[in-house]
Design a protein around this motif. Structure first.
Motif, PDB file in Angstrom:
ATOM      1  N   LYS A  41     -78.347 -71.411  -8.259  1.00  0.00           N
ATOM      2  CA  LYS A  41     -77.122 -71.896  -8.917  1.00  0.00           C
ATOM      3  C   LYS A  41     -77.060 -73.417  -8.831  1.00  0.00           C
ATOM      4  N   ALA A  42     -78.057 -74.059  -9.377  1.00  0.00           N
ATOM      5  CA  ALA A  42     -78.185 -75.511  -9.216  1.00  0.00           C
ATOM      6  C   ALA A  42     -77.034 -76.260  -9.878  1.00  0.00           C
ATOM      7  N   ALA A  43     -76.628 -75.848 -11.073  1.00  0.00           N
ATOM      8  CA  ALA A  43     -75.565 -76.580 -11.772  1.00  0.00           C
ATOM      9  C   ALA A  43     -74.272 -76.518 -10.971  1.00  0.00           C
ATOM     10  N   THR A  44     -73.954 -75.318 -10.480  1.00  0.00           N
ATOM     11  CA  THR A  44     -72.733 -75.147  -9.703  1.00  0.00           C
ATOM     12  C   THR A  44     -72.807 -75.906  -8.384  1.00  0.00           C
ATOM     13  N   THR A  45     -73.954 -75.824  -7.713  1.00  0.00           N
ATOM     14  CA  THR A  45     -74.073 -76.431  -6.390  1.00  0.00           C
ATOM     15  C   THR A  45     -74.138 -77.951  -6.447  1.00  0.00           C
ATOM     16  N   TYR A  46     -74.910 -78.479  -7.377  1.00  0.00           N
ATOM     17  CA  TYR A  46     -75.121 -79.932  -7.379  1.00  0.00           C
ATOM     18  C   TYR A  46     -74.076 -80.658  -8.210  1.00  0.00           C
ATOM     19  N   GLY A  47     -73.358 -79.910  -9.061  1.00  0.00           N
ATOM     20  CA  GLY A  47     -72.371 -80.559  -9.912  1.00  0.00           C
ATOM     21  C   GLY A  47     -73.037 -81.344 -11.026  1.00  0.00           C
ATOM     22  N   ARG A  48     -72.257 -82.205 -11.651  1.00  0.00           N
ATOM     23  CA  ARG A  48     -72.815 -82.953 -12.773  1.00  0.00           C
ATOM     24  C   ARG A  48     -73.743 -84.044 -12.279  1.00  0.00           C
ATOM     25  N   VAL A  49     -74.956 -84.039 -12.776  1.00  0.00           N
ATOM     26  CA  VAL A  49     -75.912 -85.096 -12.456  1.00  0.00           C
ATOM     27  C   VAL A  49     -76.282 -85.755 -13.773  1.00  0.00           C
ATOM     28  N   GLN A  50     -75.914 -87.018 -13.895  1.00  0.00           N
ATOM     29  CA  GLN A  50     -76.135 -87.759 -15.150  1.00  0.00           C
ATOM     30  C   GLN A  50     -77.579 -87.634 -15.625  1.00  0.00           C
ATOM     31  N   GLY A  51     -77.755 -87.239 -16.881  1.00  0.00           N
ATOM     32  CA  GLY A  51     -79.102 -87.184 -17.456  1.00  0.00           C
ATOM     33  C   GLY A  51     -79.865 -85.911 -17.139  1.00  0.00           C
ATOM     34  N   ALA A  52     -79.301 -85.082 -16.275  1.00  0.00           N
ATOM     35  CA  ALA A  52     -80.000 -83.840 -15.927  1.00  0.00           C
ATOM     36  C   ALA A  52     -79.420 -82.689 -16.738  1.00  0.00           C
ATOM     37  N   ASN A  53     -80.271 -81.788 -17.152  1.00  0.00           N
ATOM     38  CA  ASN A  53     -79.866 -80.643 -17.958  1.00  0.00           C
ATOM     39  C   ASN A  53     -79.791 -79.408 -17.060  1.00  0.00           C
ATOM     40  N   LEU A  54     -79.019 -79.546 -15.979  1.00  0.00           N
ATOM     41  CA  LEU A  54     -78.962 -78.471 -14.984  1.00  0.00           C
ATOM     42  C   LEU A  54     -78.265 -77.234 -15.539  1.00  0.00           C
ATOM     43  N   LEU A  55     -78.705 -76.086 -15.063  1.00  0.00           N
ATOM     44  CA  LEU A  55     -78.130 -74.813 -15.499  1.00  0.00           C
ATOM     45  C   LEU A  55     -78.298 -73.821 -14.345  1.00  0.00           C
ATOM     46  N   ASP A  56     -77.335 -72.923 -14.197  1.00  0.00           N
ATOM     47  CA  ASP A  56     -77.500 -71.848 -13.215  1.00  0.00           C
ATOM     48  C   ASP A  56     -78.443 -70.789 -13.775  1.00  0.00           C
ATOM     49  N   TRP A  57     -79.256 -70.210 -12.904  1.00  0.00           N
ATOM     50  CA  TRP A  57     -80.023 -69.035 -13.331  1.00  0.00           C
ATOM     51  C   TRP A  57     -79.029 -67.894 -13.591  1.00  0.00           C
ATOM     52  N   PRO A  58     -79.350 -66.998 -14.525  1.00  0.00           N
ATOM     53  CA  PRO A  58     -78.469 -65.845 -14.728  1.00  0.00           C
ATOM     54  C   PRO A  58     -78.656 -64.774 -13.643  1.00  0.00           C
TER      55      PRO A  58
END
Ligand SMILES: Cc1cc2nc3c(=O)[nH]c(=O)nc-3n(C[C@H](O)[C@H](O)[C@H](O)COP(=O)(O)OP(=O)(O)OC[C@H]3O[C@@H](n4cnc5c(N)ncnc54)[C@H](O)[C@@H]3O)c2cc1C
Ligand code: SF4
Lengths: 173, 523
Positions: free
Chosen positions: B110-127
């Motif tokens: 759950k990288a998007a949820t855990t790390y929050g918004r990171v400028q320039g990164a296209n983070l997404l949680d795994w389903p």
């Protein structure tokens, strides 16, 4: 063109005399030997001064004081071909020209390694320098005969690996 | 019908590539009674063929077909035609791999949820998450015989590990051990224990290290349900006017173009070739490439924040003796933004022989600064950094229409720029690695730049929403029901861990899903 080959028709004394007349290496047209006759090589397409300078350049790029010239010779002798001769000759001529521009008689005529390294730095981005340097990475370090000089032991499967031959024998920690 | 299968047999599952993903999937499907044709671009090599010689082995096994590079990564300058160090052979890169086999940490799903918004990164949680994956990880660890799992003992530490461990303890690290490795510490599954020969990257001549080449592949073949065609380079995946795939075109060992029909196609060519194949399969119905309605095919390429640290000591280490990756430090794997970056990294020992050390210590380096390091080769210890890098949309595999391979197909161009988070993490890891060696008396240390990528991930990523990625929770493409992605390219994010255990776990899970769907008549 094997290593440790004594040139035909020359005594060791003659060879030494002629070699010392031409810097360290050159023993007459197309024929180059170490001053101590530890190795000799007959070039076919590169003239002997050019090849001798190439060997010096190879050592200046990757200098290992305990690695003898013969290994550098092996590393660059592949350039002695009809296809490569013109480009190598031109590259070495540029090296000599740069040396003369700095007041030396030639590239190998510089006294200190430092002076030759300055010359190489000035042409570091040239295709010629990068070709020679890149070729040496495998030409020199992938010679199995060189490995023991660095302590590297190479193939180990045929000896059963290191399980009983010191994989964890460190004592100084 | 038993293998070999007919080109016109449209009941088979066709798998493209036989590495960690494809090789395992092929066997797992065959074990479940599914007919499989696996097409592999490379040849077949077994332990007796492997070479204890770095460059000779590279020549034997590595993928050296043309590729091009762009971007600010140093690989594009130093190894412009070799963005990745991966294998072209039956078994894929599991012949070269070192065997480090560790699970994702729960939060890394759950990288998007855990790390929050990171400028320039296209983070997404795994389903999917760690609860869903736990049983599949159990099966993967059992298949690979991973040490320190399932009651299996750890491997003994070699010289390189002992230096690493002593340094780690000296700077206060606690999670230090000889790793969870797919290398036998005792006889297991018909394969012997590690003999510490030290050529893990060249193919294990003892078979002590798990590789699909001599485990899953022959086992699948033994069922009669799997046919592996080697030297078969897939050029294109074809589809019908309903938008379902019908089979694949490939060049056989004689260079003849063949068409193999298929009920289902699974793409497992590693993270450059898989998107390249989808892009090269563009048609009037799918003008941007197959399964690319999201525009994400080829994007979000990840390679881990890597780099190495070598230390020189005043006495011999002889790091090349014994397992190449002989131990791990996990203290920095946590997510702790106070270090100046999100996500974490692992440190693992690494040893290179003299020929590779000369090529990789400081690519392009020369002169005495460089050679004096090699003069101390036998006094060197080495470690590798594996950290989570940020997915970026612009880090991507595209088709380079100016360069074609021997089949006349446009090659993959690989573009990569480091994200600032990647740079901050790498610099942190360099400093820690150097401190570790200095703590046990290193007289000189080297923060060595990343090698051509060995971990290649993310270019067909998994997403809940079809808008955000290429495949769903099963690796099934959002756009084409009978087209799957089965390799590391489905990774949504990379986590800090070496990827193969996760690729294998996903492949076992996908096989189970496909077999069920087939028998239910849903596929
Ligand atoms: C030196 C090295 C060390 C490593 N160490 C570790 C480690 O310790 N732990 C870890 O987890 N991971 C490690 N890895 C990474 C690991 O090997 C890969 O993550 C893994 O093998 C990837 O699996 P894959 O299925 O995605 O691709 P691969 O295993 O690379 O398999 C892809 C296969 O597809 C074939 N193929 C590609 N295109 C086509 C086509 N068009 N037609 C037919 N066939 C095609 C290729 O020839 C290849 O055989 C290492 C890698 C290297 C190079
Ligand atoms: S060190 Fe062990 S695992 Fe590695 S190649 Fe040798 S026997 Fe195989």
């Amino acid at each position: 063109m094997s290593k440790h080959e004594t040139p035909r028709g020359l005594t060791r004394r003659q060879l030494l005399a002629r070699a010392s007349a031409m810097g360290a290496f050159v023993v007459g047209a197309g024929f180059i030997a170490a001053p101590n006759a530890a190795w000799a090589i007959e070039t076919t397409h590169l003239d002997s001064e050019t090849f001798a300078t190439l060997v010096q350049m190879a050592r200046d790029i990757y200098p290992h004081d305990y690695v003898a010239d013969e290994y550098y010779v092996v590393a660059v002798r592949g350039y002695d071909t009809p296809e490569q001769a013109a480009a190598i000759t031109a590259g070495i001529a540029a090296l000599d020209a740069a040396a003369r521009g700095r007041g030396f008689p030639s590239y190998v005529g510089t006294g200190w390694e430092r002076d030759r390294v300055d010359i190489l730095r000035s042409m570091e981005d040239s295709a010629f320098f990068q070709q020679i340097r890149g070729g040496l990475v495998t030409g020199l370090y992938n010679q199995k005969e060189v490995w023991p000089l660095f302590g590297y032991e190479g193939e180990s499967f045929s000896q059963g690996g290191y399980l009983h031959r010191g994989f964890d024998d460190i004592t100084w920690l | 019908m038993a293998a070999p299968f007919d080109l016109n047999d449209d009941g088979v599952v066709v798998i493209i590539g036989t590495g960690a993903g494809g090789g395992v999937l092929a066997n797992e499907l065959a074990q479940r009674g599914v007919s499989v044709v696996a097409l592999e671009a490379g040849g077949r090599y077994l332990p007796e063929d492997y070479l204890n010689d770095e460059w000779d082995s590279f020549g034997q096994l590595a993928w050296t077909d043309p590729r091009t590079t762009s971007g600010d990564w140093r690989v594009a300058r130093d190894f412009s035609g070799l963005p990745a160090w991966i294998v072209k052979a039956v078994g894929g890169t599991t012949t070269h791999w070192a065997g480090a086999s560790i699970r994702f940490q729960p939060h890394e799903w759950k990288a998007a949820t855990t790390y929050g918004r990171v400028q320039g990164a296209n983070l997404l949680d795994w389903p999917i998450d760690e609860v869903e994956m736990a049983p599949w990880y159990d099966l993967a660890e059992e298949k690979l015989g991973v040490t320190r799992t399932g009651g299996r003992a750890g491997l003994p530490g070699n010289n390189n590990y002992k230096v690493f461990e002593a340094g780690a303890r000296a700077v206060g690290y606690e999670e230090v051990h000889t790793g969870r490795m797919a290398i036998n510490s005792a006889d297991f599954d018909g394969r012997p224990a590690c003999q510490q020969t030290g050529f893990c990257f060249q193919g294990c001549k003892w078979g002590a290290k798990w590789s699909a080449a001599y485990t899953d592949i022959p086992r699948g073949e033994a069922t009669g349900n799997l046919e592996v065609r080697e030297n078969a380079h897939v050029a294109r995946i074809l589809h019908d006017d309903r938008g379902l795939v019908t089979g694949v075109e490939y060049f056989d060992r004689d260079g003849a173009l063949q068409f193999q029909r298929a009920r289902i196609v699974c793409v497992a060519g590693n993270s450059f070739e898989s998107p390249r194949l989808l892009l090269n399969s563009a048609s009037s119905m799918f003008p941007d490439g197959l399964a690319n309605s999201s525009g994400q095919v080829g994007r979000n390429y990840m390679r881990h924040v890597t780099g190495s640290v070598y230390g020189v000591f005043d006495q011999p280490v002889r790091m090349w003796r014994g397992t190449t990756m002989a131990g791990i430090i996990q203290d920095e794997a946590r997510h702790d933004p106070s270090r100046g970056f999100v996500a974490g990294y692992e440190l693992e020992t690494l040893a290179l022989g003299l020929p590779f050390m000369a090529a990789f210590l400081d690519p392009g380096g020369w002169g005495r600064e460089f050679t004096s390091a090699l003069d101390s080769y036998q006094n060197m210890a080495g470690m590798w950094i594996v950290g989570e890098d940020m997915p970026q949309e612009t880090n991507r595999v595209t088709l380079n229409h100016d360069v074609t391979d021997r089949w006349g197909l446009p090659v993959a161009n690989v573009h990569f720029d480091d994200h600032p988070n990647d740079v901050a993490m790498r610099n942190h890891a360099y400093a820690r690695g150097q401190a570790i060696y200095e703590a046990v008396g290193a007289t000189r240390t080297f923060p060595t730049p990343p090698y051509p990528s060995t971990h290649n991930l993310g270019t067909n990523r998994m997403s809940e929403n079809p808008r955000d990625g290429v495949v769903n929770r099963w690796g099934q493409t959002h756009d084409v029901a009978n087209l799957f992605v089965s390799d590391g390219s489905q990774f949504t994010t990379g986590a800090a861990e070496n990827p193969t255990l996760t690729i294998v776990a996903l492949a076992i899970r996908q096989a189970d899903h496909i077999a069920r769907q087939m028998s239910a008549g849903a596929l």
